[in-house]
Design an enzyme around this catalytic site. Structure first.
Site, PDB file in Angstrom:
ATOM      1  N   GLU A   1       0.874  -1.172   0.000  1.00  0.00           N
ATOM      2  CA  GLU A   1       0.000   0.000   0.000  1.00  0.00           C
ATOM      3  C   GLU A   1       0.907   1.215   0.000  1.00  0.00           C
ATOM      4  O   GLU A   1       1.688   1.416   0.925  1.00  0.00           O
ATOM      5  CB  GLU A   1      -0.911   0.013   1.226  1.00  0.00           C
ATOM      6  CG  GLU A   1      -1.871   1.194   1.236  1.00  0.00           C
ATOM      7  CD  GLU A   1      -2.548   1.394   2.562  1.00  0.00           C
ATOM      8  OE1 GLU A   1      -2.659   2.556   2.999  1.00  0.00           O
ATOM      9  OE2 GLU A   1      -2.961   0.392   3.186  1.00  0.00           O
TER      10      GLU A   1
ATOM     11  N   CYS B   1      -3.377   7.591   5.186  1.00  0.00           N
ATOM     12  CA  CYS B   1      -3.345   7.249   3.764  1.00  0.00           C
ATOM     13  C   CYS B   1      -4.645   7.606   3.058  1.00  0.00           C
ATOM     14  O   CYS B   1      -4.673   7.682   1.821  1.00  0.00           O
ATOM     15  CB  CYS B   1      -3.052   5.764   3.597  1.00  0.00           C
ATOM     16  SG  CYS B   1      -4.172   4.687   4.521  1.00  0.00           S
TER      17      CYS B   1
END
Length: 509
Positions: free
Chosen positions: A240, A277
């Site tokens: 990620e 994020c």
């Protein structure tokens, strides 16, 4: 696992040597068949024991986390709860048994394509998993976080490369969780830690490692993904990486709830100092939106927050300076950024505005993620052009958000939602992307550069799929079959049985 005493003078763990890394890999290899062979209910009990141990040591762990990360007690307390919930979610997932995807086609001499052998397929653990922990979630995406929980639940030993931003917390968390697992019946080596970048790279290259996961920057993630792909035997690497999570507001939505939008946006940008994020990096508002004063006023009320570590603070300083200096950028709330004598940064939110044409012209300076409390308001002329602007500007993202009016369903809105679905893992309507629910239906992933593999998720019960691989057994005697594939079904898991004979032909439909 090294013992830990909660003291200001406690030194951070030393980098793991190559010899020690080899021993760690071998312990994981030895533990792998033993942990995989445990019935799901026994594995689930071990995961629940780990969750219970985390919560029992909550006060100590949160205190250490606060000292190392600067995150608030409330934030860290909630994150530890989330981490325990994730472990229990995966315990429920494996007890349910559907994660194994057992499919059985009995031998059939009358099958439409000829004699069919007995075929039995399920998903088995991949083997030892290497997990690179994240800096911004010291519990939920770290030693005992979602990647670790998913890999353990699937039946794999896990080696965690501890993040340098919270080494003492990592060590203590690892000791607590490993001990709880072993007391509950897990073999020694089911969960281990290593320290240092070199150790992480060495183990990623080690042939005993079967898969790897990572949460961090695009630069580091790409380097590690390339290493995993360049191995003699490449392995799956689930990274990620970066996401700017654009949000789009229509005129109708702005007319109906401008104050609510301003509240939610500033809260989402500033939460945890923007070090999330899923922070909305871009907010598209119609020209003449009139929200500048409201956004500035709300940003000015946000208290100064420490950034995670000096490295992140330095990166944020450079990124913020680049954005503020770009032509066409107008500050709405300039915010603040200060440093102490050790290079640690403290910040308040920075919100700037730019016309969409200027954003396109200055894309090299403006489009990259700003990891910190900064976001860009983009002023657009026509809603009919939003999908086209998005296509021109953005690559893959974890999320995309739409704020539309009640009952609004124009062709331009439908086109925008379709674009988001094609370029992000989660499409939000009327909310904000920060705050990721830990549920079976959650999708936390997206096309590059949000992740290295957009067919998976790192949050929710489906995250277990990354650490399993399918295998089929043909005409195998019952006594030699894995337990989930036997007719007696000793693990009591769901088994899908194939259709009989010629019923599979199109002529019978």
């Amino acid at each position: 696992m090294t013992s830990f005493v909660n003291s200001p003078s406690t030194p951070a763990p030393a980098p793991t040597s190559p010899a020690e890394s080899g021993q760690v890999a071998q312990r994981a290899t030895d533990a792998s068949p033993v942990w995989a062979a445990l019935p799901p209910r026994d594995r689930a009990r071990a995961l629940v024991a780990a969750a219970d141990a985390l919560e029992a040591n909550r006060a100590e762990l949160v205190t250490v986390a606060m000292s190392e990360t600067g995150l608030s007690e409330a934030r860290l307390t909630g994150e530890l709860t989330r981490t325990a919930v994730q472990l229990r979610l995966f315990a429920d997932t494996i007890v349910d048994g559907t994660y194994l995807d057992v499919r059985i086609d009995d031998a059939d001499p009358h099958f439409a394509l000829g004699v069919r052998p007995d075929l039995r397929r399920y998903r088995m653990p991949v083997g030892p998993v290497l997990n690179f922990a994240a800096s911004n979630f010291p519990f939920a995406f770290s030693v005992a976080g979602g990647d670790t929980a998913a890999a353990l639940a699937a039946g794999n030993p896990v080696i965690v490369k501890a993040h340098s931003g919270h080494p003492m917390l990592s060590e203590r968390t690892g000791a607590i969780v490993a001990a709880a697992l072993e007391v509950a019946g897990a073999p020694v080596g089911t969960l281990q830690l290593i320290y240092g970048q070199a150790a992480g790279v060495d183990l990623l290259k080690d042939p005993r490692i079967a898969a790897a996961s990572f949460t961090g920057s695009i630069r580091a993630g790409r380097i590690l993904a390339d290493i995993a792909a360049a191995r003699t035997a490449p392995i799956p690497f689930y990274g990620e990486l970066g996401s700017v999570n654009p949000a789009f507001v229509t005129r109708a939505a702005l007319s109906e709830r401008a104050d609510t939008i301003a509240d939610g946006y500033v809260a989402s940008v500033s939460g945890s100092a923007g070090q999330l994020c899923t922070k909305p990096g871009f907010l598209f508002l119609p020209v003449g939106h009139g929200l500048a004063d409201a956004l500035a006023g709300r940003a000015d009320t946000v208290a100064e927050h420490r950034l995670l570590n000096p490295g992140i603070a330095a990166g944020y300083r450079a990124r913020r300076a680049s954005i503020l200096a770009a032509p066409g950028v107008t500050p709405i709330a300039e915010g603040s950024l200060r440093f102490d004598n050790e290079g640690q940064g403290w910040a308040t939110p920075t919100i700037v505005s730019v016309r969409v044409d200027d954003l396109i012209a200055q894309r090299d300076a403006l489009l990259d993620e700003a990891f910190g409390p900064l976001s860009i308001v983009v002023e657009y002329e026509s809603e009919d052009e939003l999908a086209a602007h998005a296509e021109d500007l953005f690559e893959g993202n974890l999320t995309g958000t739409v704020h539309a009016g009640v009952g609004e369903a124009s062709p331009s809105l439908r086109a925008l939602i379709r674009w988001i679905a094609e370029h992000a893992g989660r499409v939000l309507f009327g909310g904000w992307p920060t705050g990721v629910a830990v549920t079976p239906a959650m999708q936390h992933g997206g096309p590059w550069p949000a992740t290295t593999n957009d067919t998976s998720t790192s949050v929710g019960s489906a995250a277990i799929d990354r650490f399993l691989r399918p295998v089929a057994y043909q005409d195998m005697p019952q006594v030699l079959l894995p337990e989930p594939l036997r007719d007696e079904n000793p693990w009591d898991v769901p088994q899908q049985r194939g259709l009989e004979g010629e019923s599979l032909t199109w002529g019978h439909l």
